[in-house]
Design an enzyme around this catalytic site. Structure first.
Site, PDB file in Angstrom:
ATOM      1  N   LYS A  40       0.882  -1.312  -0.142  1.00  0.00           N
ATOM      2  CA  LYS A  40      -0.143  -0.070   0.114  1.00  0.00           C
ATOM      3  C   LYS A  40       1.003   1.242  -0.070  1.00  0.00           C
ATOM      4  O   LYS A  40       0.397   2.179  -0.492  1.00  0.00           O
ATOM      5  CB  LYS A  40      -0.955  -0.130   1.258  1.00  0.00           C
ATOM      6  CG  LYS A  40      -0.494   0.235   2.352  1.00  0.00           C
ATOM      7  CD  LYS A  40      -1.459  -0.107   3.514  1.00  0.00           C
ATOM      8  CE  LYS A  40      -0.678   0.098   5.039  1.00  0.00           C
ATOM      9  NZ  LYS A  40      -1.407  -0.441   5.851  1.00  0.00           N
ATOM     10  N   ARG A 135      -7.330   0.277  16.553  1.00  0.00           N
ATOM     11  CA  ARG A 135      -7.784   0.479  15.547  1.00  0.00           C
ATOM     12  C   ARG A 135      -8.908  -0.571  15.083  1.00  0.00           C
ATOM     13  O   ARG A 135     -10.121  -0.081  14.976  1.00  0.00           O
ATOM     14  CB  ARG A 135      -6.618   0.646  14.352  1.00  0.00           C
ATOM     15  CG  ARG A 135      -7.167   1.193  12.959  1.00  0.00           C
ATOM     16  CD  ARG A 135      -5.984   1.360  12.119  1.00  0.00           C
ATOM     17  NE  ARG A 135      -5.752   0.023  11.355  1.00  0.00           N
ATOM     18  CZ  ARG A 135      -4.702   0.037  10.223  1.00  0.00           C
ATOM     19  NH1 ARG A 135      -4.210   0.965   9.942  1.00  0.00           N
ATOM     20  NH2 ARG A 135      -4.690  -1.107   9.667  1.00  0.00           N
TER      21      ARG A 135
HETATM   22  C1  LIG Z   1      -0.442  -1.182   6.627  1.00  0.00           C
HETATM   23  C2  LIG Z   1      -0.587  -2.448   7.282  1.00  0.00           C
HETATM   24  C3  LIG Z   1       0.567  -3.106   7.512  1.00  0.00           C
HETATM   25  C4  LIG Z   1       1.732  -2.884   7.235  1.00  0.00           C
HETATM   26  O1  LIG Z   1       2.478  -1.811   7.648  1.00  0.00           O
HETATM   27  P1  LIG Z   1       3.682  -1.208   7.715  1.00  0.00           P
HETATM   28  O2  LIG Z   1       3.781  -0.093   8.749  1.00  0.00           O
HETATM   29  O3  LIG Z   1       3.794  -0.769   6.247  1.00  0.00           O
HETATM   30  O4  LIG Z   1       4.605  -2.526   7.778  1.00  0.00           O
HETATM   31  C5  LIG Z   1       0.124  -4.447   8.176  1.00  0.00           C
HETATM   32  N1  LIG Z   1      -1.185  -4.720   8.777  1.00  0.00           N
HETATM   33  C6  LIG Z   1      -2.237  -3.956   8.412  1.00  0.00           C
HETATM   34  C7  LIG Z   1      -3.832  -4.418   8.924  1.00  0.00           C
HETATM   35  C8  LIG Z   1      -1.901  -2.744   7.864  1.00  0.00           C
HETATM   36  O5  LIG Z   1      -3.075  -1.891   7.335  1.00  0.00           O
END
Ligand SMILES: *Cc1c(COP(=O)(O)O)cnc(C)c1O
Length: 366
Positions: A40, A135
């Protein structure tokens, strides 16, 4: 440094990235965890995703269906995971595009099950549990009853449970909450007589717990984006030894360099964003303007590689105290970036993206 490439531009070194992927896969693999490669932060860029897949990652994960669609359209056949819960309206596209998704809501899972059944496939779900970051996630005490409702849904397969940390509440993984997650997994397996493929945790902050803990217990999967892309999290102590921190470079060009006062003069009103700015009086200073601004990047998340200070930015201009750098018009300035800068640059159409050391190109050429 002279080059005829456009500025501002983002340079992406695919060979440095490949090294990070291999290191991460090894570090987490050493304690028995597989890695979901999160895309992402780079908007589902298929080239970067292909580097993930060529260097030991087998499943790609993204929060947006648009990005998953982009990955599929590029010809990638690896399993795809949707990180953000889909809206009810997105249930059908989720089943069409993602092989696995993270879930907590029964109404959403019923929709997914319906569409999966129509296609005669099984869509895998990982149930998210709340461990304090607040979250997303089911409260631990709801988990059993949700599992009980999910198991009979034809079209779905319960692939595991997971948790997300350090996203909203700033709460990090520790032996206490990771033990709780492992116990929850074992309880489900015993109570319902099933085996869970994944006990999955994220995000990149998981590294510090993972390297220090004596026993990762049932945790067997990590979801990582930032640490692969930027070599760790923002905090210096979260940087992972041996990883490249400079996979990405923002390059901007000096369009004005002049000696001027360090504080504005005239009647104080507001800046371009309605704030009353504050400045420190350092007398006359060499000021350099670069051709990049808030339309391109979240400026507070940039770090110049030269010894210069960012004074501020408007939508299209970045103003720096050039200090003793000797910057002149036409010079290029390189910047390191935190995650916020990477996100904003990747979504700015004005910053051209250049791939360096592209293994796919040399493969084609050879
Ligand atoms: C964005 C996200 C991650 C990865 O996060 P990073 O900080 O880029 O490693 C993992 N799990 C979920 C649910 C996320 O939304």
């Amino acid at each position: 440094m002279t080059t005829n490439k456009d500025t501002p531009r983002l340079e992406i070194d695919l060979s440095k990235l490949a090294h990070n992927v291999r290191q991460i896969v090894d570090i987490f693999g050493a304690k028995g965890a597989t890695v979901f490669g999160v895309t992402k932060g780079i908007c589902g860029d298929p080239k970067i995703a292909s580097v993930y897949l060529d260097n030991g990652i087998t499943v790609l994960a993204d929060s947006r269906l648009d990005n998953l669609a982009k990955l599929r359209a590029s010809g990638i056949t690896a399993p795809l995971l949707l990180l953000r819960f889909p809206s009810l309206k997105e249930a059908k596209s989720t089943v069409d595009l993602a092989d696995i998704s993270l879930q907590t809501e029964i109404p959403t899972m019923k929709e997914l099950a319906k569409h999966a059944q129509q296609k005669n496939i099984k869509h895998k779900v990982i149930l998210m549990v709340e461990l304090g970051d607040l979250r997303e996630g089911l409260m631990p005490e709801e988990l059993d009853s949700v599992v009980e409702q999910v198991l009979p849904l034809e079209g779905l397969e319960l692939a595991g449970i997971g948790a997300n940390m350090a996203c909203l509440g700033g709460i990090i993984q520790d032996d206490r909450n990771m033990t709780e997650l492992s116990h929850l997994a074992e309880n489900i397996e015993n109570k319902f007589g099933i085996a869970l493929d994944y006990v999955s945790v994220g995000n990149s902050v998981v590294y510090s717990w993972f390297k220090d803990t004596k026993d990762v217990k049932r945790v067997n999967n990590v979801r990582l984006g930032e640490s692969i892309l930027l070599g760790g999290r923002d905090l210096p102590e979260q940087k992972i030894p041996g990883l490249n921190l400079d996979v990405f470079t923002l390059v901007a060009e000096v369009i004005e360099a002049k000696v001027k006062p360090s504080i504005p003069w005239g009647e104080v009103f507001v800046d371009a964003f309605g704030n009353i700015p504050k400045f420190q009086d350092k007398g006359l200073i060499p000021r350099a303007i670069c051709n990049v601004g808030r339309q391109d990047v979240s400026v507070q998340d940039l770090a110049p590689r030269k010894d210069v200070d960012i004074i501020g930015a408007s939508s299209d201009h970045l103003i720096m105290d050039a200090k003793n750098s000797g910057l002149r018009v036409g010079d290029e300035v390189e910047f390191d970036m935190y995650y916020g800068a990477l996100l904003s640059i990747m979504t700015s159409p004005y910053v051209k993206k250049y791939y360096m050391n592209d293994p796919f190109q040399s493969r084609d050429a050879g």
